[in-house]
Enzyme design. Structure first.
Site, mmCIF file in Angstrom:
data_model
loop_
_atom_site.group_PDB
_atom_site.id
_atom_site.type_symbol
_atom_site.label_atom_id
_atom_site.label_comp_id
_atom_site.label_asym_id
_atom_site.label_seq_id
_atom_site.Cartn_x
_atom_site.Cartn_y
_atom_site.Cartn_z
ATOM 1 N N ALA A 8 -8.045 -11.560 22.509
ATOM 2 C CA ALA A 8 -8.944 -11.256 23.735
ATOM 3 C C ALA A 8 -7.819 -12.533 25.029
ATOM 4 O O ALA A 8 -8.183 -12.664 25.655
ATOM 5 C CB ALA A 8 -10.044 -12.272 23.931
ATOM 6 N N GLY A 9 -6.555 -12.794 24.337
ATOM 7 C CA GLY A 9 -5.838 -13.322 25.192
ATOM 8 C C GLY A 9 -5.390 -12.484 26.612
ATOM 9 O O GLY A 9 -5.111 -11.490 25.790
ATOM 10 N N ASP A 105 -2.246 -12.033 17.724
ATOM 11 C CA ASP A 105 -0.645 -11.176 18.211
ATOM 12 C C ASP A 105 0.037 -12.519 17.916
ATOM 13 O O ASP A 105 0.974 -13.044 17.372
ATOM 14 C CB ASP A 105 -0.875 -12.799 19.559
ATOM 15 C CG ASP A 105 -1.262 -14.352 19.685
ATOM 16 O OD1 ASP A 105 -1.247 -14.682 18.241
ATOM 17 O OD2 ASP A 105 -0.748 -15.009 20.137
ATOM 18 N N ARG A 308 11.758 15.704 15.966
ATOM 19 C CA ARG A 308 10.934 15.182 17.240
ATOM 20 C C ARG A 308 8.876 16.097 16.634
ATOM 21 O O ARG A 308 9.546 17.285 16.458
ATOM 22 C CB ARG A 308 10.768 14.620 18.262
ATOM 23 C CG ARG A 308 10.888 15.459 19.084
ATOM 24 C CD ARG A 308 11.712 14.945 20.630
ATOM 25 N NE ARG A 308 12.066 15.881 21.498
ATOM 26 C CZ ARG A 308 11.430 16.044 22.599
ATOM 27 N NH1 ARG A 308 10.515 15.204 22.997
ATOM 28 N NH2 ARG A 308 11.733 16.702 23.568
ATOM 29 N N LYS A 326 12.671 20.372 17.805
ATOM 30 C CA LYS A 326 10.888 19.999 18.858
ATOM 31 C C LYS A 326 10.335 20.761 18.112
ATOM 32 O O LYS A 326 10.382 22.031 18.728
ATOM 33 C CB LYS A 326 11.239 19.429 19.775
ATOM 34 C CG LYS A 326 9.229 19.253 20.419
ATOM 35 C CD LYS A 326 9.714 18.330 22.165
ATOM 36 C CE LYS A 326 8.088 18.396 22.749
ATOM 37 N NZ LYS A 326 8.366 18.624 24.120
ATOM 38 N N HIS A 338 24.923 22.536 14.813
ATOM 39 C CA HIS A 338 25.941 23.138 16.080
ATOM 40 C C HIS A 338 25.119 22.963 18.081
ATOM 41 O O HIS A 338 24.428 24.165 18.030
ATOM 42 C CB HIS A 338 27.145 23.511 16.604
ATOM 43 C CG HIS A 338 28.016 23.489 14.754
ATOM 44 N ND1 HIS A 338 28.626 22.907 14.727
ATOM 45 C CD2 HIS A 338 27.990 24.485 13.925
ATOM 46 C CE1 HIS A 338 29.245 23.174 13.271
ATOM 47 N NE2 HIS A 338 29.054 24.021 13.053
ATOM 48 N N ASN A 352 20.861 31.435 9.293
ATOM 49 C CA ASN A 352 21.884 30.348 10.273
ATOM 50 C C ASN A 352 21.637 30.711 11.844
ATOM 51 O O ASN A 352 21.593 31.635 12.522
ATOM 52 C CB ASN A 352 23.144 31.310 9.643
ATOM 53 C CG ASN A 352 24.464 30.595 10.261
ATOM 54 O OD1 ASN A 352 24.540 29.703 9.836
ATOM 55 N ND2 ASN A 352 25.211 30.855 11.512
ATOM 56 N N ALA A 355 26.551 28.390 16.720
ATOM 57 C CA ALA A 355 26.648 27.017 17.527
ATOM 58 C C ALA A 355 25.813 27.797 19.738
ATOM 59 O O ALA A 355 25.723 28.537 19.726
ATOM 60 C CB ALA A 355 28.270 27.128 17.950
ATOM 61 N N TYR A 362 9.375 27.297 27.091
ATOM 62 C CA TYR A 362 9.171 27.453 28.307
ATOM 63 C C TYR A 362 8.474 27.556 28.697
ATOM 64 O O TYR A 362 9.736 28.172 30.140
ATOM 65 C CB TYR A 362 8.758 25.556 28.852
ATOM 66 C CG TYR A 362 8.117 25.021 29.863
ATOM 67 C CD1 TYR A 362 6.806 24.887 29.754
ATOM 68 C CD2 TYR A 362 8.232 24.516 30.747
ATOM 69 C CE1 TYR A 362 5.715 24.608 30.613
ATOM 70 C CE2 TYR A 362 7.701 23.760 32.142
ATOM 71 C CZ TYR A 362 6.409 23.737 31.704
ATOM 72 O OH TYR A 362 5.711 23.279 32.886
#
Length: 428
Positions: A8-9, A105, A308, A326, A338, A352, A355, A362
């Site tokens: 609670a600090g 903590d 990600r 992503k 690449h 494949n 590059a 989007y």
């Protein structure tokens, strides 16, 4: 055993609008490390004392564990003694004799140290402190009597004697009784004041000695940096011991939940964000950044790769330099070597990707998904405008902008025809 966590600090010394226990250590909030320890100890019940600013996030983090965690707000009485009192009152109808009090903590305290403290209880002590050697004068210090008995915890600015981490193991009735007899200092009750009260009542107080780096509390940004450094050292040592090759360990950075199997090779300057699992035989090359992804057996990622957003890189895949993936999956033995971006896509086996390929996922409002089949060839500098489906064994000519689906075994060409003007340079 029941567990109490004091969280609670305000953490004013962090000089931050973010509550102290929500600052990140090992890519996770400080308090998550304490909750993880509590989970490992398998208490019958657990209570965490928080303030209004952290109550919601802490409850969400607690849901990630198997703890029966009761969250209570700090009561009217301030200080660690007041928080401990609130917590013990919340543990109604106690069925456990022993209670362990942890601090929100103090994130690097480990199970072995706690078990050592619990063992000390069984040898006669009624309360056991976790102590450590430190030159830092921010900690309270154990004051010993002539016979070696614990007299009190001093809060002066000296560095003599053993420092205390704040963590306490003890018998519930003893701790509750001692807390009830404390007096406020500067408007607060201090949990460590029960030590002096115990000594005055001839209640035996013991202590165990821990590594300072494990027992340290985090109060400032400097403390957080020290804790992060030690956390990374522990992770590196653990992975090396388990059969992971780190070619330059000090230049690899891990998260609290990083999973790496044996015979993985990790090169310098790799960052593992949250949610990463790497299977045996994979190799992660320098300057790669991974988060929320699964790298399967024998895959090669990097250098300078970013994976990600719940992505999967399957067996034997190659994700090369300056490639970002992503929310996508790359099928077995597929390659994207690449300068490419694959977003919201599913790539089949043995495909494949040339590059400079970009999957435009989007549309200005929503993310759109594309599927590329097995055994496909995507020529260099191709642009795929999602949503697109490319059938198995299809090919996309270099430089194409694909806006329509391609059936299996077809060739998609979407570019202007070349115009050649003979002797053009000579005429000018």
């Amino acid at each position: 055993m029941d567990i109490v966590i004091l969280a609670a600090g305000c953490g004013s010394r962090m000089c931050s609008t973010t509550p102290k226990i929500l600052h990140k250590l090992g890519n996770a909030p400080i308090i998550k490390h304490v909750l993880q320890l509590a989970d490992e100890l398998r208490p019958k019940r657990a209570v965490i004392v928080t303030n209004a600013a952290v109550n919601g996030p802490v409850a969400a983090l607690a849901g990630e564990h198997n703890l029966r965690l009761n969250t209570v707000l700090q009561g009217e009485i301030a200080g660690t003694g007041g928080a401990a009192t609130s917590a013990l009152q919340a543990l109604k109808n106690p069925s456990e004799e022993i209670v362990l009090i942890l601090y929100g903590d103090t994130p690097l305290l480990d199970k072995a140290t706690v078990c050592h403290a619990l063992d000390r209880l069984s040898s006669g002590a009624k309360i056991v402190l976790v102590a450590f050697k430190s030159e830092n004068n921010q900690y309270g210090r154990i004051v010993l009597g002539s016979s070696g008995n614990v007299l009190e915890v001093s809060h002066g600015r000296d560095t003599n004697g053993l420092a205390v981490s704040g963590a306490i193991a003890g018998y519930r009735q003893v701790i509750s009784g001692l807390l009830g007899g404390l007096s406020c200092r500067d408007g607060e009750l201090y949990l460590t004041d029960i030590v002096q009260s115990a000594a005055e009542k001839n209640v035996e107080v013991g202590y165990v000695i821990a590594d300072e780096r494990k027992a340290m509390g985090i109060n400032t940004r400097a403390d957080l940096a020290i804790a992060e450094s030690y956390f990374q050292c522990m992770k590196r040592a653990s992975f090396l011991q388990s059969g992971v090759t780190l070619t330059s360990p000090d230049q690899v950075f891990f998260s609290i939940d990083t999973q790496i199997a044996q015979d993985v090779i990790v090169h310098p300057y790799v960052v593992f964000g949250a949610g990463v699992a790497v299977e045996p035989g994979a190799e992660i090359l320098s300057y790669s950044h991974l988060e929320f992804c699964h790298i399967k057996k024998g895959a090669i990622v990097g250098p300078f790769a970013r994976v990600r957003g719940n992505s999967t890189i399957d067996r034997g895949c190659v994700v090369g330099n300056f490639v970002e993936i992503k929310e996508s999956s790359l099928g077995e033995m597929s390659k994207v070597k690449h300068l490419s971006y694959l977003g919201n896509s599913t790539i089949g086996k043995n495909t494949n990707v040339g590059a400079g390929t970009v999957i435009c996922n989007y549309d200005g409002r929503n993310k759109q998904h594309s599927d590329i089949g097995n055994n496909c060839f995507v020529g260099a500098n191709s642009t795929i405008v999602s949503p697109i489906k490319v059938g198995d064994n299809a090919a996309i000519a270099a430089g194409s902008v694909i806006t329509e689906d391609l059936p299996p075994r077809s060739l998609g060409i979407a570019r202007s025809r070349q115009t050649t003007k003979p002797e053009y340079k000579t005429r000018r």
